[in-house]
Structure formats: structure tokens, C-alpha cells
Design an enzyme around this catalytic site. Sequence first.
Site: not given
Length: 329
Positions: A139, A276, A296
Site C-alpha cells: 500500500c 494502511h 485506495n
Amino acid sequence: MWGLKVLLLPVVSFALYPEEILDTHWELWKKTHRKQYNNKVDEISRRLIWEKNLKYISIHNLEASLGVHTYELAMNHLGDMTSEEVVQKMTGLKVPLSHSRSNDTLYIPEWEGRAPDSVDYRKKGYVTPVKNQGQCGSCWAFSSVGALEGQLKKKTGKLLNLSPQNLVDCVSENDGCGGGYMTNAFQYVQKNRGIDSEDAYPYVGQEESCMYNPTGKAAKCRGYREIPEGNEKALKRAVARVGPVSVAIDASLTSFQFYSKGVYYDESCNSDNLNHAVLAVGYGIQKGNKHWIIKNSWGENWGNKGYILMARNKNNACGIANLASFPKM
């Protein structure tokens, strides 16, 4: 005691056996998301997780229809995973133990003038399509690349897909699919004098040997700036004045896993449990609820076509302003 055992029977049976009434829906979900399992035991185990998640989603949406929540949930490709598995396999933020902000990298906002009430860099052409990191803790690489892409567009007028795989393979201070941190990625691009394009260095979703090639270089970086910790006003200024900003959040809740639409706010979201990395590409207000527009890296099947609106000015919900940074180009 006998009566208590009778009352417990339905609960126990639900935990051990799938609900037959959901057979058709389960098969449809598997087909839609191309799910295959190693054996019958594995499938039953995943089916029970899916049913538990489906029940959670249904109850939440009932509450949302009654005004309890400002957002709705929906079943998606993560339906057979627990929230713990999602964090383990599909996040990847790893903050260095020695991390501390220095005055050299601290972003000092220009407070003169009023920031726009809303900003959406997708509409300005600063944001590339939503990607899917897969089951790799990368991520941080997608968040970093997104911020670099925004600055590249701002400086050159060109929007290009940059290579997260370049970062996964080559940023020695990070741990590839084992996790990493955005400012380490920006420092790598600065010292390396460049990062390849996605076309030159495609994403494969696993860590491999560093194959950076200067002939594929598409952008460079001359440093980075970090937002004052927890300061949403400074983050708003940075997004408005600079462009998309890399941010870190707590993505460990089931409510985040199945977000669908509306402004996400869950009181259980822990601003001290950042796991994240995502990208803030704007902000605004919806039905009276201020929000951040967040990109995302879980594919377009997640959230609202890969995006989530996260609560803004709600006591730094999910820790969104705690570890925010952007590259200088």
C-alpha cells in the site's frame, strides 16, 4: 440448564454449518469474483466467514436506513476474509522505529487567503485509475506513486502511471511486500534520480530483484514534506495548494472492509493503530458531513469504484492526518 442448551443450539449450528437458503447467493458470489478453494473444508470455512460478513453488512445497512450511520456497506471481493486477514495481507504500512519529523521536512502551510470549500483532483486530471495491490503489503508504494503522479501532472501537464513495483523491489529501507513507509519511497526516488513508469516496470504483486532502468524513467523527486502530526487544517491546505497527499489510516475494521458509499465514520477507528497507506485526492462535504476523498489500492470492486469518503474534522478520525506527506518535484 436444559432450556439454556436448547437456546444455544441455533447459534452453534449457525457457526458450524452454512445456511442452505444462501446456497444460490454463495455460488453467484463465487462466480462473480472467480473464487476457487483447495478443498471442501476450506470452502466451508470461507463460506462461514462470508455469511458472518453478510449478516454484519445487512445489520449495518438497516441501521443506516434508520439514521444511525452516515455510510452504507456492500458485499465485495473481500467477503470470505476476516478483517484480521485483510490487514495482514492487503495493507502494509510500516513506520520506521526511528521516525521523527525534522524542521527540514515539516510542511508549513500558507494561511493567507481561504482554502476552497471543496477540491477533487480526479476532476482536474491529476489522478490515475485505481489499482489493486493484491495480497502484497505494498500500500505504501501505491500511496507514494499516487502522490508522485499528482506532482508530475502539476509540473509537466502529463498524467502517467508510475511504477509501484519499482518501489517494492528497490527501496531498501522498506520491506517490499512486507510493508514500508512513504517518505522512504520519496527519499529513494530522490537519491535514485528517478522512478520508472508502470509500462517500463509493470506491477507483479510480489517482491523481486531491483530492475530499475533509467531508460524507463518517468519522474523524479527533490525531497518531501510532512504535515504537522494530527493537523487536519494543515492537511486541507496541503491538498488544496499542493495536490494529492499520501496519508496513513487505520483500515482494520470490518466496516472499512465493506464500505460502499456515504461518509465513513466509525468511532472504533483507532488513530494510534495506523496500518494502511492511501492517497487523499481531495475533500468536500456531503449531506452536511465534511469528508476527505481517499483513493485506495484494493481495486475498483472495493468501496465506491475504489474510493472512500472519510470523515473530516472529526477529531482526526482514523488518524488520517498523523502521518501525511507529499513529494517535492
